[in-house]
Write an enzyme that holds these catalytic residues in place. Structure first.
Site, mmCIF file in Angstrom:
data_model
loop_
_atom_site.group_PDB
_atom_site.id
_atom_site.type_symbol
_atom_site.label_atom_id
_atom_site.label_comp_id
_atom_site.label_asym_id
_atom_site.label_seq_id
_atom_site.Cartn_x
_atom_site.Cartn_y
_atom_site.Cartn_z
ATOM 1 C CB SER A 1 17.054 19.598 22.235
ATOM 2 O OG SER A 1 17.652 18.322 22.147
ATOM 3 C CE1 TYR B 1 21.683 22.029 23.544
ATOM 4 C CE2 TYR B 1 20.834 19.797 23.656
ATOM 5 C CZ TYR B 1 21.009 20.971 22.958
ATOM 6 O OH TYR B 1 20.523 21.080 21.674
HETATM 7 N N1 LIG Z 1 22.275 19.323 15.749
HETATM 8 C C1 LIG Z 1 21.513 18.614 16.554
HETATM 9 O O1 LIG Z 1 21.637 17.373 16.627
HETATM 10 C C2 LIG Z 1 20.449 19.294 17.377
HETATM 11 C C3 LIG Z 1 19.557 18.493 18.075
HETATM 12 C C4 LIG Z 1 18.589 19.097 18.838
HETATM 13 C C5 LIG Z 1 18.511 20.467 18.883
HETATM 14 N N2 LIG Z 1 19.395 21.245 18.206
HETATM 15 C C6 LIG Z 1 19.255 22.696 18.325
HETATM 16 O O2 LIG Z 1 19.144 23.251 17.031
HETATM 17 C C7 LIG Z 1 19.576 24.612 17.060
HETATM 18 C C8 LIG Z 1 20.470 24.874 15.872
HETATM 19 O O3 LIG Z 1 21.682 24.120 15.986
HETATM 20 P P1 LIG Z 1 22.422 23.459 14.743
HETATM 21 O O4 LIG Z 1 22.283 22.019 14.877
HETATM 22 O O5 LIG Z 1 21.978 24.129 13.494
HETATM 23 O O6 LIG Z 1 23.945 23.763 15.067
HETATM 24 P P2 LIG Z 1 24.915 24.937 14.615
HETATM 25 O O7 LIG Z 1 25.015 24.996 13.151
HETATM 26 O O8 LIG Z 1 26.146 24.763 15.400
HETATM 27 O O9 LIG Z 1 24.133 26.239 15.076
HETATM 28 C C9 LIG Z 1 24.198 26.801 16.333
HETATM 29 C C10 LIG Z 1 24.224 28.287 16.121
HETATM 30 O O10 LIG Z 1 24.034 28.998 17.328
HETATM 31 C C11 LIG Z 1 24.796 30.161 17.224
HETATM 32 N N3 LIG Z 1 25.081 30.717 18.519
HETATM 33 C C12 LIG Z 1 25.524 30.091 19.625
HETATM 34 N N4 LIG Z 1 25.680 30.964 20.615
HETATM 35 C C13 LIG Z 1 25.323 32.175 20.131
HETATM 36 C C14 LIG Z 1 25.276 33.477 20.689
HETATM 37 N N5 LIG Z 1 25.612 33.713 21.948
HETATM 38 N N6 LIG Z 1 24.878 34.481 19.896
HETATM 39 C C15 LIG Z 1 24.524 34.278 18.619
HETATM 40 N N7 LIG Z 1 24.548 33.067 18.047
HETATM 41 C C16 LIG Z 1 24.940 32.032 18.797
HETATM 42 C C17 LIG Z 1 26.071 29.722 16.554
HETATM 43 O O11 LIG Z 1 26.685 30.844 15.972
HETATM 44 P P3 LIG Z 1 28.218 30.825 15.412
HETATM 45 O O12 LIG Z 1 28.106 30.281 14.018
HETATM 46 O O13 LIG Z 1 28.618 32.241 15.440
HETATM 47 O O14 LIG Z 1 28.999 29.944 16.330
HETATM 48 C C18 LIG Z 1 25.531 28.757 15.524
HETATM 49 O O15 LIG Z 1 25.239 29.405 14.328
HETATM 50 C C19 LIG Z 1 20.245 24.803 18.412
HETATM 51 O O16 LIG Z 1 19.345 25.489 19.262
HETATM 52 C C20 LIG Z 1 20.452 23.395 18.911
HETATM 53 O O17 LIG Z 1 20.473 23.333 20.316
HETATM 54 C C21 LIG Z 1 20.353 20.681 17.448
#
Ligand SMILES: NC(=O)c1ccc[n+]([C@@H]2O[C@H](COP(=O)([O-])OP(=O)(O)OC[C@H]3O[C@@H](n4cnc5c(N)ncnc54)[C@H](OP(=O)(O)O)[C@@H]3O)[C@@H](O)[C@H]2O)c1
Ligand SMILES: Cc1cc2nc3c(=O)[nH]c(=O)nc-3n(C[C@H](O)[C@H](O)[C@H](O)COP(=O)(O)OP(=O)(O)OC[C@H]3O[C@@H](n4cnc5c(N)ncnc54)[C@H](O)[C@@H]3O)c2cc1C
Lengths: 246, 479
Positions: free
Chosen positions: A138, A151
């Site tokens: 991130s 984070y």
């Molecule tokens: N959205 C943003 O603005 C942003 C910015 C920078 C970086 N990121 C990074 O991008 C990545 C993807 O996030 P996203 O934005 O696509 O959000 P998201 O849709 O909320 O995805 C996060 C996923 O992580 C899974 N997860 C969390 N803990 C877990 C565990 N212990 N075991 C298995 N799965 C787990 C969740 O599963 P469940 O569906 O089962 O809850 C969810 O599917 C993350 O690493 C996040 O930190 C996001």
């Protein structure tokens, strides 16, 4: 035919990447912790053109299972061309400040989990002597900020780990990329006010990740302009930075 | 878990209503269920698809919206039988993308019914029981729904079809999103030889010609529709361009199929309201008509421009300026249809209002399973009117009187202002339908049209709190 393994497949960003591969007719191996959601994803990707989709249900904080999951992915796909590590949680900073146990749990999800997976993956990729890995970090990992440094430190630490692993696996023709998204409109950020030019759709970020998995850069800022925003944020002298409310 | 968040950005296509909502965006069926079960959610909720309905039928002022677009997965696709099962938030564009990428060795399938834009969800297409240019052959979208899965606010998940929960099925087809959230639906696709269409444009001079052409085209032409010059008067009243088409297996030499699967974002700013006035519309209409030579044109073209000409222009709804616009679409019964359409067109031409997009089409007698389905055997006329406040409303009230007199009805998908009396006379089964409404589900439209009326005929719009600020228009951002 490309073979892709996704850890944290129910993530909105990972789901969009998987769709791009499915449309190309790739074979996929998906890991997520919610079985019903995982099945819904798999069926969708099959209908959208994936040659084959295999799934495994796992909580990725269950670190001991990582070697087994990696081996299942390798076996199901008969080799790995591309791997995406996407799972994560946006930590509640205030709650983490009040509760070190919660801070540790957040570091497990966002740092130790990916580290443990990558450690299991590295020898497999080394033996193949090919393939690429993208790990979602991130922009929050670029500089510690008062509003989310738990984070941020997990993502920042992950960045250094990925950098080192890239160095190591470079000798084996394996590219490792750290992906640094900015603000992405996904469930993770559902509680934040959205809109404006800084917010990207997951499809946009996914297209960048797809390309990076082919080209293998060290770092991918996505969308691109975050590279420059973070350059400025990193360069701000501490005296100035302390007065901002980022 | 994503909860409900306050939002002021959810609009309908006509942009005349600007409401605040609490919006939740479930990505998975189990999330939708938890959202409805959560004790702190809004008191009423309404599903929201792509917001391609024009008025307030997809809005729920100061209440909750369940943005269903995250439920965008394919469930199963049998390429042998053409049975396609998808989640409620999958768009017709998503489906076309998958159908278009079928391996050449496999059968080709197409949507059995499609509205004039592919950027609508399957849930939205069912909730309005949409129709297309093939209504005379295929009936409405709902006729091709083999079954659907509904989530009710009490947590029950009900599979509905002609065989299971048939009453709820009939209520949900054209059910305006009020019977629950459509989680998924199975659709029977239609086999086609390929992506190409044989299409013919005919310039015609009078309203009689339109009805004669429609009659003549019943044999052999699956699709037909006419664009009309709604400002033409006298003998020229109703003149326009009649387009008819059918699928063909013959590809034109050298042409490549090309569909834009994502909405374009052209017209990004609100046009100043005065850009569309009588003079500019008259000029446009004359030019548009003359595009087609007197002898007509005929050719083989890709399906995309045939079915979705407006999709190529992107967010054209912004052309109407910040105050938005109304679309008026009525269906009138076969008996007396030419006279009714004439009366409507005379009224519009005399008022000098109206716009580029005036569409006339005959409707067939294929019945819909739905209780509130809009089409009826006869004809349907659809026109856009820029929102100029009281003058627009007065004209639409006059059109209402003609439609009611003829025994016709207005289309909720396009409506943001019809009086309750006209809704209730147009949809005689509405009380039967109301018994199937989920107690937690509501919409601005429904609150408006379900109020008691003394005599089920006409009256000026009651204008309760949900009605748009049409008589005191919001200020335009530019002078
Ligand atoms: N959205 C943003 O603005 C942003 C910015 C920078 C970086 N990121 C990074 O991008 C990545 C993807 O996030 P996203 O934005 O696509 O959000 P998201 O849709 O909320 O995805 C996060 C996923 O992580 C899974 N997860 C969390 N803990 C877990 C565990 N212990 N075991 C298995 N799965 C787990 C969740 O599963 P469940 O569906 O089962 O809850 C969810 O599917 C993350 O690493 C996040 O930190 C996001
Ligand atoms: C350019 C253009 C051309 C059009 N041409 C035609 C045409 O030729 N024929 C025609 O019939 N219509 C036509 N329409 C209207 C359009 O097809 C309908 O309004 C359609 O219902 C819009 O679908 P949507 O996904 O945008 O739903 P929305 O407009 O967001 O919602 C429509 C209704 O569906 C309900 N709904 C949405 N999703 C769900 C769900 N998952 N479960 C339950 N209820 C749900 C909503 O509550 C609401 O009542 C046209 C619209 C445009 C903008």
């Amino acid at each position: 035919m490309t073979r892709l393994a996704v850890f944290g497949a129910t993530s909105a960003i990972a789901g969009a990447v998987a769709r791009l591969y499915a449309a190309e007719g790739a074979s996929l191996f998906l890991v997520a912790r919610n079985a019903a959601r995982l099945e819904a994803l798999a069926a969708d990707l099959r209908a959208r053109g994936a040659a084959a989709v295999t799934t495994a249900v796992a909580d990725l904080n269950d670190l001991d299972r990582h070697p087994e999951l990696v081996e299942r992915a390798r076996a199901a796909l008969d080799g790995l061309d591309a791997v995406l590590i996407a799972h994560g949680t946006l930590s509640d900073q205030a709650a983490c400040e009040a509760d070190a146990g919660l801070a540790r749990a957040e570091l497990t999800t966002n740092f130790l989990g990916p580290v443990s997976l990558l450690t299991a993956l590295a020898p497999v990729m080394e033996r193949q002597n090919r393939g690429s890995i993208a790990v979602i970090g991130s922009v929050a990992g670029d500089r510690g900020r008062g509003s989310n440094y738990v984070y941020g430190s997990a993502k920042g630490g992950l960045g250094v780990f990925v950098q080192g692993l890239r160095h190591r696996l470079g000798r084996s023709n394996v590219a490792v990329t750290l992906v640094k998204p900015g603000f992405v409109d996904t469930p993770m950020t559902a509680a934040l006010p959205k809109g404006g030019p800084l917010w990207a759709k997951p499809e946009r970020v996914a297209a960048d990740i797809r390309r990076a998995l082919d080209r293998g850069p060290a770092v991918l800022y996505t969308p691109w302009f975050w590279r420059w925003i973070l350059l400025i944020i990193r360069l701000l002298p501490d005296a100035v930075f302390r007065r901002t409310r980022l | 878990m994503t909860g409900f968040q306050d939002s002021r950005t959810y609009r309908a296509w006509g942009r005349a209503h600007r409401f605040a909502h609490a919006v939740a965006r479930p990505r998975f069926a189990d999330e939708a269920a938890s959202l409805l079960a959560a004790p702190d959610g809004p008191t009423s909720v309404l599903p929201y698809g792509m917001g391609r309905s024009y008025g307030d039928s997809c809005l729920n002022r100061d209440g909750g919206l369940l943005d269903a677009r995250g439920l965008d997965r394919f469930v199963a696709f049998d390429r042998e039988t053409g049975l396609l099962e998808v989640e409620g938030g999958v768009t017709l564009a998503d489906i076309l993308r998958v159908l278009d990428h079928a391996p050449p060795s496999e059968r080709r399938w197409f949507l059995p019914v499609t509205p004039g834009t592919k950027f609508v969800t399957v849930g939205g297409a069912i909730a309005n029981d949409v129709h297309g240019k093939n209504h005379h052959e295929a009936g409405t979208f709902g006729r091709h729904v083999a079954g659907l899965r509904l989530l009710r606010s009490d947590g029950r998940v009900l599979d509905c079809s002609m065989a299971d929960n048939p009453e709820l099925f009939a209520a949900t087809i054209g059910g305006l999103g009020l019977t629950g959230l459509i989680l998924r639906a199975a659709i029977r696709l239609k086999p086609v030889p390929g992506p190409w269409m044989e299409s013919e444009d005919i310039r015609y001079e009078t309203l009689e010609d339109f009805f004669a052409l429609s009659e003549e085209s019943l044999a052999g032409w699956e699709y037909s529709v006419a664009w009309i010059d709604c400002l033409a008067k006298g003998r020229a009243l109703g003149r326009g361009i009649f387009t008819r088409s059918r699928h063909t297996g013959e590809a034109p030499a050298g042409a490549k199929p090309r569909t834009a699967y994502e909405p374009r974002l052209s017209v990004p700013l609100d046009f100043p309201g005065f850009a569309l006035n009588k003079a500019s519309i008259t000029a446009f209409n004359a030019l548009y008509r003359r595009r087609i030579p007197a002898g007509g044109t005929r050719g083989t073209v890709h399906y995309d421009p045939v079915f979705y000409p407006l999709d190529a222009i992107g967010l054209w709804n912004r052309m109407y300026g910040a105050r938005g616009f109304y679309q008026y679409q009525c269906a009138v019964p076969t008996a007396g249809a030419p006279e009714t359409v004439r009366a409507l067109l005379e009224t519009i031409a005399a008022a000098g209002q109206g716009s580029f997009l005036a569409v006339l089409k005959t409707l067939g007698d294929v019945p819909s399973p739905g209780l509130l389905s809009f089409p009826m055997p006869g004809a349907t006329l659809a026109l856009d009117f820029p929102n100029t406040g009281a003058a627009t409303h007065a004209l639409l009230d006059r059109l209402d009187a003609i439609v009611a007199e003829a025994g016709g009805r207005l289309y909720p998908a396009k409506d943001g202002r019809m009086p309750a009396g006209l809704f209730q006379s147009g949809y005689p089964r509405w009380r039967e339908f109301a018994a199937h409404i989920d107690p937690r589900f509501s919409s601005s439209f429904w609150r408006r049209v379900s109020v008691p009326v003394d005599q089920p005929s006409l009256g000026p719009s009651p204008g309760p709190s949900d009605s748009p600020p049409s008589h005191s228009p919001s200020p335009s951002p530019r002078p």
